[in-house]
Design a protein around this motif. Structure first.
Motif, PDB file in Angstrom:
ATOM      1  N   UNK A   1       9.927 -25.134   9.451  1.00 56.42           N
ATOM      2  CA  UNK A   1       9.397 -24.091   8.839  1.00 56.42           C
ATOM      3  C   UNK A   1       7.752 -24.858   8.741  1.00 56.42           C
ATOM      4  N   UNK A   2       7.462 -25.833   8.714  1.00 54.58           N
ATOM      5  CA  UNK A   2       6.137 -26.462   8.930  1.00 54.58           C
ATOM      6  C   UNK A   2       5.620 -26.026  10.079  1.00 54.58           C
ATOM      7  N   UNK A   3       6.526 -26.151  11.116  1.00 54.96           N
ATOM      8  CA  UNK A   3       5.710 -25.700  12.609  1.00 54.96           C
ATOM      9  C   UNK A   3       5.630 -24.157  12.601  1.00 54.96           C
ATOM     10  N   UNK A   4       6.101 -23.424  11.767  1.00 55.84           N
ATOM     11  CA  UNK A   4       6.202 -21.988  11.702  1.00 55.84           C
ATOM     12  C   UNK A   4       4.765 -21.605  11.059  1.00 55.84           C
ATOM     13  N   UNK A   5       4.498 -22.535  10.050  1.00 53.97           N
ATOM     14  CA  UNK A   5       3.306 -22.317   9.248  1.00 53.97           C
ATOM     15  C   UNK A   5       1.883 -22.718  10.231  1.00 53.97           C
ATOM     16  N   UNK A   6       2.164 -23.800  10.808  1.00 55.04           N
ATOM     17  CA  UNK A   6       1.116 -24.122  11.836  1.00 55.04           C
ATOM     18  C   UNK A   6       0.859 -23.234  12.906  1.00 55.04           C
ATOM     19  N   UNK A   7       2.032 -22.562  13.287  1.00 55.40           N
ATOM     20  CA  UNK A   7       1.950 -21.697  14.265  1.00 55.40           C
ATOM     21  C   UNK A   7       1.393 -20.362  13.852  1.00 55.40           C
ATOM     22  N   UNK A   8       1.493 -19.999  12.604  1.00 58.47           N
ATOM     23  CA  UNK A   8       0.646 -18.850  11.818  1.00 58.47           C
ATOM     24  C   UNK A   8      -0.762 -19.077  11.578  1.00 58.47           C
ATOM     25  N   UNK A   9      -1.110 -20.171  11.510  1.00 58.53           N
ATOM     26  CA  UNK A   9      -2.633 -20.479  11.491  1.00 58.53           C
ATOM     27  C   UNK A   9      -3.181 -20.342  12.770  1.00 58.53           C
ATOM     28  N   UNK A  10      -2.455 -20.949  13.842  1.00 58.70           N
ATOM     29  CA  UNK A  10      -3.150 -20.742  15.096  1.00 58.70           C
ATOM     30  C   UNK A  10      -3.301 -19.530  15.644  1.00 58.70           C
ATOM     31  N   UNK A  11      -2.068 -18.773  15.361  1.00 65.64           N
ATOM     32  CA  UNK A  11      -2.041 -17.333  15.787  1.00 65.64           C
ATOM     33  C   UNK A  11      -3.346 -16.381  15.082  1.00 65.64           C
ATOM     34  N   UNK A  12      -3.391 -16.663  13.734  1.00 67.74           N
ATOM     35  CA  UNK A  12      -4.542 -16.045  13.048  1.00 67.74           C
ATOM     36  C   UNK A  12      -6.042 -16.255  13.983  1.00 67.74           C
ATOM     37  N   UNK A  13      -6.002 -17.326  14.543  1.00 67.38           N
ATOM     38  CA  UNK A  13      -7.277 -17.567  15.566  1.00 67.38           C
ATOM     39  C   UNK A  13      -7.227 -17.203  16.609  1.00 67.38           C
ATOM     40  N   UNK A  14      -5.972 -17.050  17.516  1.00 66.32           N
ATOM     41  CA  UNK A  14      -5.725 -16.656  18.777  1.00 66.32           C
ATOM     42  C   UNK A  14      -5.573 -15.304  18.852  1.00 66.32           C
ATOM     43  N   UNK A  15      -5.005 -14.582  18.077  1.00 67.26           N
ATOM     44  CA  UNK A  15      -4.829 -13.207  18.365  1.00 67.26           C
ATOM     45  C   UNK A  15      -6.043 -12.321  18.534  1.00 67.26           C
ATOM     46  N   UNK A  16      -7.222 -12.584  17.516  1.00 64.31           N
ATOM     47  CA  UNK A  16      -8.384 -11.745  17.907  1.00 64.31           C
ATOM     48  C   UNK A  16      -8.982 -11.782  19.205  1.00 64.31           C
ATOM     49  N   UNK A  17      -8.593 -13.021  19.858  1.00 55.92           N
ATOM     50  CA  UNK A  17      -9.284 -13.243  21.087  1.00 55.92           C
ATOM     51  C   UNK A  17      -8.282 -12.519  22.453  1.00 55.92           C
ATOM     52  N   UNK A  18      -7.344 -12.073  21.988  1.00 57.55           N
ATOM     53  CA  UNK A  18      -6.369 -11.474  23.056  1.00 57.55           C
ATOM     54  C   UNK A  18      -6.648  -9.934  23.090  1.00 57.55           C
ATOM     55  N   UNK A  19      -6.969  -9.384  24.548  1.00 60.65           N
ATOM     56  CA  UNK A  19      -7.474  -8.133  24.625  1.00 60.65           C
ATOM     57  C   UNK A  19      -6.325  -7.031  24.226  1.00 60.65           C
TER      58      UNK A  19
END
Length: 456
Positions: free
Chosen positions: A237-255
């Motif tokens: 679940x810690x990994x899921x939370x870290x992934x959530x934070x990363x996705x928050x930054x990566x998704x806006x950069x994906x066309x």
């Protein structure tokens, strides 16, 4: 027009009042503070919002409040909540006695871990074993203070996962591993100096302890249980939370998640654009917290003395802090480029000092933007979305924003939570100003050393 251009300097009075309330009222009447701290936070918020609404209008007031609460406070408190719940399901037990050597080892492990699971994640994971290991001691507050210095702040400097300011830098074009490649000498220097300092201070206090109690603690602990981790499935679940934070930054950069104008797909609410990344992060974090609660045995949380008080206190106080610091951040955004800050040493101290009292994330962005406006054109320039930045200046902003969050209890998110958890464990922590006395005496000499070696 940016409201920072017209806001008077006295508009920060409610923010100052909020900070002074945190600092002074617990000293005068701790029971009153415990009972009415949320009411005090709301009162200072109203003292700011009423005249602001009168001067700028209802719509502007709602927009500023929505921006602060929806874009800053909600993600902030959801992240803290998720890490608090998940880490509370991980019990680190075994033969850990609160000797100087063991405390140094625990602090060093937390410092290393913080850059990979965040300062909040590392702090919430290790504060409980640190508290249990030192339960036998009568002099413990210095251990928690250095825990805040190292685990809750400095340890997060190596990657964008470690501390939110660095993640905002990553979103603005700073390479993911740039800080790891450049800031590690500062982290090693500061960690070694502080750990040595801690060892001497801890040895001093150890002489005041009942050493027979330590010997008994070590013997009974050795007989009781070996070192072990229970509830380790919560690391998923810690990994899921870290992934959530990363996705928050990566998704806006994906066309695939952008509309025709290049903006991330989302909804408009109260004048704010909430992209799909916003909801992905919040949903994943809350899901991780829910699964942790459902899949972790109750006796594990009881072993951790898990309770909701610390996260509730942080949620109440930081609501007032986030609202009342609206004018302070607006003034800083508008006037940051006019402060005469033009070299690494000035950037280090300016970004750091303000990060100790304001949210270090917007402070970092303000000074990164200021640095970009200088127009550095050397061959080693770091190209960001706010301009080209000299490496030494970027290093200074990054180090100042992360390191000096340790100057006050409110300088970084986990600081106040660690304090609250320590007080729940019956440790009499210093007051707001008492803590600052420790941070000034212990940290300022280290930061001066950083300045002389790296930024002059």
């Amino acid at each position: 027009m940016d409201i920072g251009q017209t806001l008077p300097i006295y508009s920060i009075i409610p923010f100052v009042g909020m900070l002074l309330s945190i600092a002074i009222i617990p000293l005068i009447n701790s029971k009153f503070w415990d009972k009415y701290q949320f009411a005090i936070a709301i009162a200072w918020s109203i003292i700011f919002l009423v005249p602001f609404t009168y001067a700028y209008g209802f719509n502007e007031s709602v927009e500023q409040l929505a921006e602060t609460l929806l874009l800053d406070y909600v993600p902030f408190i959801v992240l803290l909540f998720g890490l608090f719940v998940v880490s509370g399901g991980i019990h680190i037990g075994g033969t850990i006695a609160g000797s100087t050597k063991n405390n140094v080892i625990l602090l060093a492990i937390g410092t290393i871990l913080a850059s990979w699971v965040g300062t909040t994640g590392a702090a919430m994971l290790l504060i409980r074993p640190v508290l249990r290991a030192n339960l036998w001691r009568s002099h413990r507050k210095h251990i928690i203070i250095f825990f805040i210095f190292l685990v809750a702040n400095m340890g997060g400097c190596l990657t964008p996962l470690g501390d939110p300011p660095l993640f905002l830098g990553f979103l603005r074009g700073v390479p993911f591993f740039w800080t790891l490649q450049n800031i590690w000498p500062l982290l090693i220097l500061n960690s070694v100096v502080l750990l040595v300092m801690f060892a001497f201070i801890d040895r001093h206090y150890m002489k005041k302890e009942d050493l027979d109690a330590l010997e008994l603690e070590e013997k009974t602990t050795e007989k009781r249980t070996p070192f072990k981790i229970i509830g380790y499935h919560n690391f998923v679940f810690v990994v899921i939370i870290v992934l959530a934070v990363v996705l928050n930054g990566v998704i806006p950069q994906m066309p695939m998640f952008q509309d025709a104008s290049g903006q991330v797909i989302g909804i408009e609410f109260l004048g704010q654009h909430l992209g799909i990344n916003y909801f992905v992060q919040i949903v994943l974090i809350l899901l991780a917290a829910l699964l942790s609660m459902l899949t972790t045995k109750r006796d594990i949380r009881e072993s951790n003395k898990f309770e909701w008080g610390p996260i509730a206190e942080v949620a109440k106080l930081f609501l007032g802090i986030f609202i009342t610091m609206i004018p302070a951040l607006a003034l800083l955004r508008c006037n940051g480029a006019n402060l005469g800050i033009d070299n690494p040493a000035k950037f280090f101290w300016a970004s750091g000092t303000l990060s100790g009292f304001l949210d270090n994330s917007p402070t970092y962005v303000v000074f990164l933007t200021t640095a970009g406006a200088l127009g550095y054109s050397g061959p080693d320039a770091i190209v960001t979305t706010v301009g080209t930045v000299a490496p030494q200046i970027l290093l200074a902003i990054s180090a100042g924003s992360v390191f000096m969050g340790a100057l006050t209890y409110i300088g970084n998110a986990p600081n106040f939570m660690v304090k609250s958890m320590a007080e729940s464990a019956k440790i009499k922590m210093p007051s707001f100003f008492g803590y600052m006395a420790w941070s000034i005496c212990c940290l300022i000499p280290v930061f001066i050393l950083d300045t002389v070696i790296f930024f002059l």
